[in-house]
Design a protein around this motif. Structure first.
Motif, PDB file in Angstrom:
ATOM      1  N   UNK A   1       0.827  -1.205   0.000  1.00 34.26           N
ATOM      2  CA  UNK A   1       0.000   0.000   0.000  1.00 34.26           C
ATOM      3  C   UNK A   1       0.865   1.262   0.000  1.00 34.26           C
ATOM      4  N   UNK A   2       1.992   1.184   0.747  1.00 35.13           N
ATOM      5  CA  UNK A   2       2.903   2.325   0.841  1.00 35.13           C
ATOM      6  C   UNK A   2       3.967   2.302  -0.256  1.00 35.13           C
ATOM      7  N   UNK A   3       3.885   1.271  -1.134  1.00 38.45           N
ATOM      8  CA  UNK A   3       4.850   1.097  -2.226  1.00 38.45           C
ATOM      9  C   UNK A   3       6.281   1.001  -1.691  1.00 38.45           C
ATOM     10  N   UNK A   4       6.408   0.149  -0.661  1.00 40.16           N
ATOM     11  CA  UNK A   4       7.714  -0.075  -0.027  1.00 40.16           C
ATOM     12  C   UNK A   4       8.131  -1.531  -0.231  1.00 40.16           C
ATOM     13  N   UNK A   5       9.398  -1.735  -0.534  1.00 40.64           N
ATOM     14  CA  UNK A   5       9.989  -3.062  -0.618  1.00 40.64           C
ATOM     15  C   UNK A   5      11.054  -3.174   0.472  1.00 40.64           C
ATOM     16  N   UNK A   6      11.321  -4.380   0.967  1.00 39.85           N
ATOM     17  CA  UNK A   6      12.385  -4.544   1.971  1.00 39.85           C
ATOM     18  C   UNK A   6      13.714  -3.929   1.543  1.00 39.85           C
ATOM     19  N   UNK A   7      13.995  -3.944   0.253  1.00 44.92           N
ATOM     20  CA  UNK A   7      15.260  -3.391  -0.246  1.00 44.92           C
ATOM     21  C   UNK A   7      15.340  -1.875  -0.092  1.00 44.92           C
ATOM     22  N   UNK A   8      14.198  -1.229   0.177  1.00 42.83           N
ATOM     23  CA  UNK A   8      14.194   0.222   0.379  1.00 42.83           C
ATOM     24  C   UNK A   8      14.740   0.624   1.750  1.00 42.83           C
TER      25      UNK A   8
ATOM     26  N   UNK B   1      17.371   5.393   9.648  1.00 45.03           N
ATOM     27  CA  UNK B   1      16.481   6.518   9.364  1.00 45.03           C
ATOM     28  C   UNK B   1      15.334   6.102   8.446  1.00 45.03           C
ATOM     29  N   UNK B   2      15.560   5.051   7.649  1.00 46.07           N
ATOM     30  CA  UNK B   2      14.517   4.579   6.734  1.00 46.07           C
ATOM     31  C   UNK B   2      13.348   3.926   7.461  1.00 46.07           C
TER      32      UNK B   2
END
Length: 430
Positions: free
Chosen positions: A41-48, A53-54
């Motif tokens: 939903x947040x367009x996040x992948x673990x690699x991000x 801070x991430x």
């Protein structure tokens, strides 16, 4: 010191946290449909997630999420790998259920061993564990931690206060583990028997938690028992007791941040707040297997402190919890926490810290009654003297908290006791 990691250099700790955070993020994304959906939903992948801070990019987890996936929907291991299950009381809906693998249990024992070591406990000590056993994490969490350091553990659990007093005297107990309110209750019962605390008890320290506590209450517990007061913090959704603890050099609590990564956020906006600023504590588990939690909103109000501690431990510390987001009561537009009221009460001689806040409506306005027990030692010779004490407290509450109250002084032991967390608020508006 139980583990050298407690004194790790900042760079060493940060590297460990990043490694464990990225592993945890990958784990929940791959193994938990709930988190995969949230991430997508947040367009996040673990690699991000490449730095600490991430973590701000990740979604929050709330208690309701655990209830919505009751009982095992957020587990990342099959039940064949779960060796222990605990749950909350479920008083406001479905209980929150938590599970532990064998490695999770090892982590729990490890952090509780650190807690006992902070309190000065060794294998020579006898620990009286008056936390409740069963599905509540307190009793068994303390039990296993005491065994980890080789101490003798007395699994007394709660209730049966006369027997608690007898066991503490006869067994030569040196460490008391309980809620602070129950510690005072045990002392009251012991006092009624005419016990000589210095001669009949061997207590040297206590480890207290499970309820927000003012500085005044801590001082009273320490004074009545003649012991060092150590505060422990934890919650079942993260591990149980053992997330943080205070040492002998500071009233602030060292967070074991190699396992639990803390943030402070604005409870309304969700934005991170700087060190020293009070807000809602958010914790991400870094090493949990059965139930890893991402950015769990604890509901507890506190702040983070990174100044060095004299004990040598380098991990971030947290202020004692001053209240909960959901325990906060709003009196005619003013936000009030029970611990703030307790602090004002503690400044008045002759009163105990057994009290109850009763909130009701009078017409369109909120009415706040505070019942406070007088202590056994107080000598009040006139109605006028009682009135003066009441008015002084009411004035102090108005001056410090900006709330009008009706204070009622009641007889010792007239407010019903709890063997677990003290019931401080009765909100009749609900």
């Amino acid at each position: 010191m139980w583990n050298d990691i407690e004194c790790a250099k900042k760079e060493e700790l940060k590297a460990l946290q990043i490694s464990r955070l990225t592993e945890t993020v990958e784990r929940v994304y791959t193994l938990t449909p709930f988190y995969k959906e949230k991430f997508d939903e947040l367009k996040i992948k673990p690699s991000d997630i490449k730095s600490l801070d991430d973590i701000k990019k990740l979604p929050f987890t709330k208690k309701q999420d655990l209830r919505d996936h009751y009982p095992f929907g957020l587990f990342t291991v099959p039940m064949s790998q779960v060796v222990r299950v605990h749950s909350s009381s479920g008083t406001t809906g479905k209980p929150t259920v938590v599970g532990y693998t064998k490695r999770d249990m090892d982590v729990w024992d490890e952090v509780m061993a650190r807690v006992f070591t902070m309190a000065g406990a060794t294998q020579e000590d006898i620990v009286h564990n008056a936390y409740g056993y069963g599905l509540f994490t307190g009793g068994l969490g303390f039990h296993s931690g005491a065994e980890k350091i080789g101490a003798t553990i007395i699994p007394s659990s709660g209730g049966f206060t006369d027997r608690q007093v007898m066991l503490m005297k006869d067994f030569g107990v040196t460490i008391l583990a309980s809620t602070p309110s129950f510690a005072l209750h045990i002392a009251e019962v012991a006092s009624k028997t005419g016990a000589n605390f210095k001669e009949e008890f061997k207590l040297k320290a206590g480890i207290f938690g499970a309820e927000p506590t003012s500085k005044g209450l801590k001082e009273e517990v320490a004074k009545v028992w003649g012991i060092d007061y150590h505060e422990v913090y934890g919650l079942s959704e993260i591990i149980g007791p053992g997330v943080s603890c205070s040492c002998k050099n500071s009233e602030h609590l060292h967070i074991f941040e190699d396992h639990f990564y803390p943030e402070i956020i604005d409870p309304k906006t969700g934005e991170q707040l700087p060190d020293g600023k009070r807000g809602e504590l958010v914790i991400t588990s870094l090493t949990k297997q059965a139930l890893p939690i991402i950015r769990y909103r604890t509901g507890d109000i506190t702040s983070l402190i990174r100044t060095p501690c004299k004990c040598g431990r380098t991990m971030v510390r947290m202020e004692s919890v001053v209240g909960r987001v959901d325990d906060m009561i709003i009196i005619n537009g003013v936000n009030v926490y029970p611990s703030q009221v307790e602090h004002v009460i503690s400044q008045t001689e002759g009163l105990s810290l057994n009290y109850q806040i009763v909130v009701d409506k009078k017409g369109h306005l909120d009415q706040l009654d505070i019942l406070i027990e007088v202590s056994d030692e107080i000598m009040i010779d006139s109605v006028g003297e009682m009135e003066k004490i009441k008015k002084d407290i009411q004035h102090n509450l108005l001056t410090n908290l900006y709330i009008k109250t009706n204070v009622k002084l009641v007889e010792p032991r007239s407010i019903e006791r709890s063997v677990g967390k003290a019931v401080r608020i009765i909100d009749k508006r609900k």
